[in-house]
Design a protein around this motif. Structure first.
Motif, PDB file in Angstrom:
ATOM      1  N   GLN A  94       5.583  -8.456  15.584  1.00  0.00           N
ATOM      2  CA  GLN A  94       4.373  -7.760  16.028  1.00  0.00           C
ATOM      3  C   GLN A  94       4.701  -6.314  16.414  1.00  0.00           C
ATOM      4  N   LYS A  95       5.573  -5.729  15.608  1.00  0.00           N
ATOM      5  CA  LYS A  95       6.035  -4.367  15.852  1.00  0.00           C
ATOM      6  C   LYS A  95       5.423  -3.424  14.820  1.00  0.00           C
ATOM      7  N   ALA A  96       4.777  -2.380  15.289  1.00  0.00           N
ATOM      8  CA  ALA A  96       4.146  -1.410  14.388  1.00  0.00           C
ATOM      9  C   ALA A  96       5.139  -0.309  14.015  1.00  0.00           C
ATOM     10  N   GLU A  97       5.003   0.159  12.772  1.00  0.00           N
ATOM     11  CA  GLU A  97       5.813   1.293  12.318  1.00  0.00           C
ATOM     12  C   GLU A  97       4.939   2.208  11.469  1.00  0.00           C
ATOM     13  N   SER A  98       5.339   3.455  11.397  1.00  0.00           N
ATOM     14  CA  SER A  98       4.590   4.445  10.634  1.00  0.00           C
ATOM     15  C   SER A  98       5.283   4.676   9.299  1.00  0.00           C
ATOM     16  N   LEU A  99       4.488   4.652   8.215  1.00  0.00           N
ATOM     17  CA  LEU A  99       5.021   4.893   6.877  1.00  0.00           C
ATOM     18  C   LEU A  99       4.243   6.039   6.229  1.00  0.00           C
ATOM     19  N   LYS A 100       4.953   6.996   5.695  1.00  0.00           N
ATOM     20  CA  LYS A 100       4.352   8.151   5.028  1.00  0.00           C
ATOM     21  C   LYS A 100       3.715   7.726   3.712  1.00  0.00           C
ATOM     22  N   LEU A 101       2.553   8.290   3.415  1.00  0.00           N
ATOM     23  CA  LEU A 101       1.850   8.031   2.157  1.00  0.00           C
ATOM     24  C   LEU A 101       2.212   9.083   1.122  1.00  0.00           C
ATOM     25  N   ALA A 102       2.424   8.650  -0.105  1.00  0.00           N
ATOM     26  CA  ALA A 102       2.637   9.585  -1.208  1.00  0.00           C
ATOM     27  C   ALA A 102       1.330  10.320  -1.480  1.00  0.00           C
ATOM     28  N   GLU A 103       1.419  11.523  -1.982  1.00  0.00           N
ATOM     29  CA  GLU A 103       0.220  12.309  -2.306  1.00  0.00           C
ATOM     30  C   GLU A 103      -0.675  11.575  -3.301  1.00  0.00           C
ATOM     31  N   ASN A 104      -0.056  10.850  -4.224  1.00  0.00           N
ATOM     32  CA  ASN A 104      -0.816  10.161  -5.264  1.00  0.00           C
ATOM     33  C   ASN A 104      -0.854   8.644  -5.033  1.00  0.00           C
ATOM     34  N   ALA A 105      -0.830   8.234  -3.761  1.00  0.00           N
ATOM     35  CA  ALA A 105      -0.862   6.803  -3.441  1.00  0.00           C
ATOM     36  C   ALA A 105      -2.120   6.161  -4.016  1.00  0.00           C
ATOM     37  N   GLU A 106      -1.965   4.901  -4.452  1.00  0.00           N
ATOM     38  CA  GLU A 106      -3.092   4.163  -5.013  1.00  0.00           C
ATOM     39  C   GLU A 106      -3.551   3.119  -4.007  1.00  0.00           C
ATOM     40  N   PHE A 107      -4.871   2.876  -3.975  1.00  0.00           N
ATOM     41  CA  PHE A 107      -5.462   1.926  -3.048  1.00  0.00           C
ATOM     42  C   PHE A 107      -6.311   0.923  -3.830  1.00  0.00           C
ATOM     43  N   TYR A 108      -6.112  -0.365  -3.528  1.00  0.00           N
ATOM     44  CA  TYR A 108      -6.850  -1.429  -4.201  1.00  0.00           C
ATOM     45  C   TYR A 108      -7.441  -2.376  -3.165  1.00  0.00           C
ATOM     46  N   LEU A 109      -8.668  -2.816  -3.422  1.00  0.00           N
ATOM     47  CA  LEU A 109      -9.336  -3.790  -2.571  1.00  0.00           C
ATOM     48  C   LEU A 109      -9.662  -5.019  -3.402  1.00  0.00           C
ATOM     49  N   VAL A 110      -9.834  -6.154  -2.706  1.00  0.00           N
ATOM     50  CA  VAL A 110     -10.222  -7.370  -3.400  1.00  0.00           C
ATOM     51  C   VAL A 110     -11.595  -7.147  -4.019  1.00  0.00           C
ATOM     52  N   ASN A 111     -11.697  -7.468  -5.274  1.00  0.00           N
ATOM     53  CA  ASN A 111     -12.962  -7.354  -6.002  1.00  0.00           C
ATOM     54  C   ASN A 111     -13.730  -8.655  -5.766  1.00  0.00           C
ATOM     55  N   GLN A 112     -14.810  -8.593  -5.033  1.00  0.00           N
ATOM     56  CA  GLN A 112     -15.572  -9.797  -4.687  1.00  0.00           C
ATOM     57  C   GLN A 112     -16.203 -10.462  -5.911  1.00  0.00           C
ATOM     58  N   ASP A 113     -16.425  -9.701  -6.979  1.00  0.00           N
ATOM     59  CA  ASP A 113     -16.993 -10.261  -8.207  1.00  0.00           C
ATOM     60  C   ASP A 113     -15.946 -11.000  -9.038  1.00  0.00           C
ATOM     61  N   ASP A 114     -14.686 -10.558  -8.949  1.00  0.00           N
ATOM     62  CA  ASP A 114     -13.593 -11.185  -9.693  1.00  0.00           C
ATOM     63  C   ASP A 114     -12.311 -10.980  -8.890  1.00  0.00           C
ATOM     64  N   THR A 115     -11.989 -11.968  -8.061  1.00  0.00           N
ATOM     65  CA  THR A 115     -10.849 -11.826  -7.145  1.00  0.00           C
ATOM     66  C   THR A 115      -9.505 -11.679  -7.866  1.00  0.00           C
ATOM     67  N   ALA A 116      -9.456 -12.019  -9.140  1.00  0.00           N
ATOM     68  CA  ALA A 116      -8.214 -11.878  -9.905  1.00  0.00           C
ATOM     69  C   ALA A 116      -7.958 -10.430 -10.331  1.00  0.00           C
ATOM     70  N   LYS A 117      -9.001  -9.596 -10.264  1.00  0.00           N
ATOM     71  CA  LYS A 117      -8.883  -8.199 -10.684  1.00  0.00           C
ATOM     72  C   LYS A 117      -9.250  -7.261  -9.536  1.00  0.00           C
TER      73      LYS A 117
END
Length: 155
Positions: A94-117
């Motif tokens: 339960q220890k928090a740490e800070s991680l730097k994000l790359a300028e071109n970092a990609e973000f993905y969320l669960v697709n509620q219409d198709d959880t496999a994609k």
């Protein structure tokens, strides 16, 4: 005289060979170890998004399934109680740490219409979503910098 000429030729040959060896060692080609980027995958809750420092505050966790019998024994877990849904998310430190994000970092969320994609979203949408859903997220690091954050589907 012949001896002097022979010694000069030997010295010239040795100097040329030494120079060639040095030039070969100073190549601009990256060595194989240097060329490989250190890549790491982890599962974590994202506690916060630090906009000014462009970093994530995360708490690394472990995904444990019923098939992980050795780990279940090691932790003294009760499969019926602790893994009632077939898995559990174990947070040892339960220890928090800070991680730097790359300028071109990609973000993905669960697709509620198709959880496999999973659906790719912009950073702004991810930050808004993060205000509601803290995780868990699969995080990919390259050389210690976050290059990809993907919400983990939890049934």
């Amino acid at each position: 005289m012949k001896q002097l000429l022979s010694n000069k030729m030997s010295m010239l040959l040795l100097t040329t060979l030494g120079a060639l060896l040095l030039l070969g060692a100073c190549s601009d080609e990256p060595k194989e170890e240097e060329a490989k980027e250190e890549k790491k995958e982890m599962l974590a809750y994202v506690r916060d998004f630090d906009l000014p420092n462009k970093s994530l505050i995360i708490d690394e966790v472990e995904w444990i399934e019923e098939s992980d019998t050795d780990r279940i024994k090691e932790l003294g877990l009760d499969t019926e109680k602790d893994l009632a849904t077939g898995f559990m998310i174990y947070d040892e430190s339960q220890k928090a740490e800070s991680l730097k994000l790359a300028e071109n970092a990609e973000f993905y969320l669960v697709n509620q219409d198709d959880t496999a994609k999973p659906k790719q979203v912009e950073e702004k949408e991810f930050v808004s979503y993060l205000a509601v859903v803290k995780g868990p997220y699969d995080i990919t690091l390259e050389d210690g910098v976050v290059v990809k954050v993907s919400e983990k589907y939890t049934p």
